[in-house]
Design a protein around this motif. Structure first.
Motif, mmCIF file in Angstrom:
data_model
loop_
_atom_site.group_PDB
_atom_site.id
_atom_site.type_symbol
_atom_site.label_atom_id
_atom_site.label_comp_id
_atom_site.label_asym_id
_atom_site.label_seq_id
_atom_site.Cartn_x
_atom_site.Cartn_y
_atom_site.Cartn_z
ATOM 1 N N GLY A 31 1.698 3.010 -0.169
ATOM 2 C CA GLY A 31 2.711 2.838 -0.834
ATOM 3 C C GLY A 31 2.245 4.550 -1.667
ATOM 4 O O GLY A 31 3.033 5.679 -1.514
ATOM 5 N N PHE A 63 9.068 3.114 -2.831
ATOM 6 C CA PHE A 63 9.516 1.603 -2.701
ATOM 7 C C PHE A 63 7.965 1.454 -2.801
ATOM 8 O O PHE A 63 8.409 -0.054 -3.867
ATOM 9 C CB PHE A 63 10.834 1.361 -2.041
ATOM 10 N N LEU A 64 7.139 0.999 -1.507
ATOM 11 C CA LEU A 64 7.017 0.437 -2.245
ATOM 12 C C LEU A 64 5.374 0.463 -2.307
ATOM 13 O O LEU A 64 5.057 -0.438 -2.852
ATOM 14 C CB LEU A 64 5.822 0.621 -0.173
ATOM 15 N N THR A 84 6.390 1.604 -5.919
ATOM 16 C CA THR A 84 7.553 1.061 -7.037
ATOM 17 C C THR A 84 6.945 -1.471 -7.538
ATOM 18 O O THR A 84 6.576 -1.261 -8.084
ATOM 19 C CB THR A 84 8.482 1.548 -7.268
ATOM 20 N N LEU A 85 7.406 -1.440 -5.955
ATOM 21 C CA LEU A 85 6.723 -2.186 -5.508
ATOM 22 C C LEU A 85 5.079 -3.066 -5.974
ATOM 23 O O LEU A 85 5.270 -3.663 -6.840
ATOM 24 C CB LEU A 85 7.565 -3.273 -4.668
#
Length: 181
Positions: free
Chosen positions: A50, A2-3, A5-6
């Motif tokens: 990430g 998630f990190l 991708t963000l």
């Protein structure tokens, strides 16, 4: 994941902000530059942490020979990136040397990394660079700069080799030996 991708999304959004929302960006003036710079730094940290913290999710197994192709492509990417700052004969031969270098870098790394985190990181950066070129080409007329002196191109080759050596040393320091035995 998630990190990571963000981070990729924030990177793209920060870079696209000026082109896609000029009405919002222009009134911000220098404060807007600081906001964008902070977003870019934050996105880099998000991508680094990430990626490093992502679970390994196998997607495909790259052939071992792609490591050699990756190394060659990375040498080319460093050289092409440097063309953006050169004052030599090569100046103006390519409209988007930095973005082209990012595309070469991304493809090179996609060739040797078959995990999901790598596909998100390098594929996302590839998509961002392609979209950036399209946006810039649609919005700006390019005036090709005049070529400079050939000796500046020789300096570019030397700088490229030194930077490539530094990059491989950093990879080795991080535990990723870029040259197969």
């Amino acid at each position: 994941m998630f990190l990571l991708t963000l981070g990729v999304i924030l990177w793209a959004a920060a870079h696209f902000f000026k082109r896609l929302a000029p009405g919002l960006r222009a009134p911000m003036g220098d404060r807007g530059k600081a906001v964008v710079a902070a977003a870019i730094v934050a996105s880099l940290l998000m991508m680094i942490f990430g990626y490093r913290g992502a679970d390994f999710i196998h997607v495909w197994a790259p052939p071992t020979w792609t490591v050699h192709l990756n190394n060659l492509m990375m040498l080319v990417a460093v050289f092409v990136y440097g063309m953006s700052a050169t004052k030599g004969r090569l100046r103006g031969k390519m409209r988007h040397p930095q973005l082209t270098a990012v595309k070469i870098w991304a493809v090179a790394h996609l060739l040797v990394n078959g995990d999901l985190a790598s596909i998100i990181l390098f594929g996302g950066m590839l998509a961002w660079a392609v979209a950036s070129v399209i946006l810039i080409n649609r919005s700006e007329v390019w005036v090709r700069p005049a070529p400079g002196e050939a000796k500046k191109d020789i300096l570019l080759v030397v700088i490229t080799l030194v930077l490539f050596g530094v990059m491989t040393a950093i990879h080795a320091w991080l535990g990723v030996w870029p040259f197969p035995g």
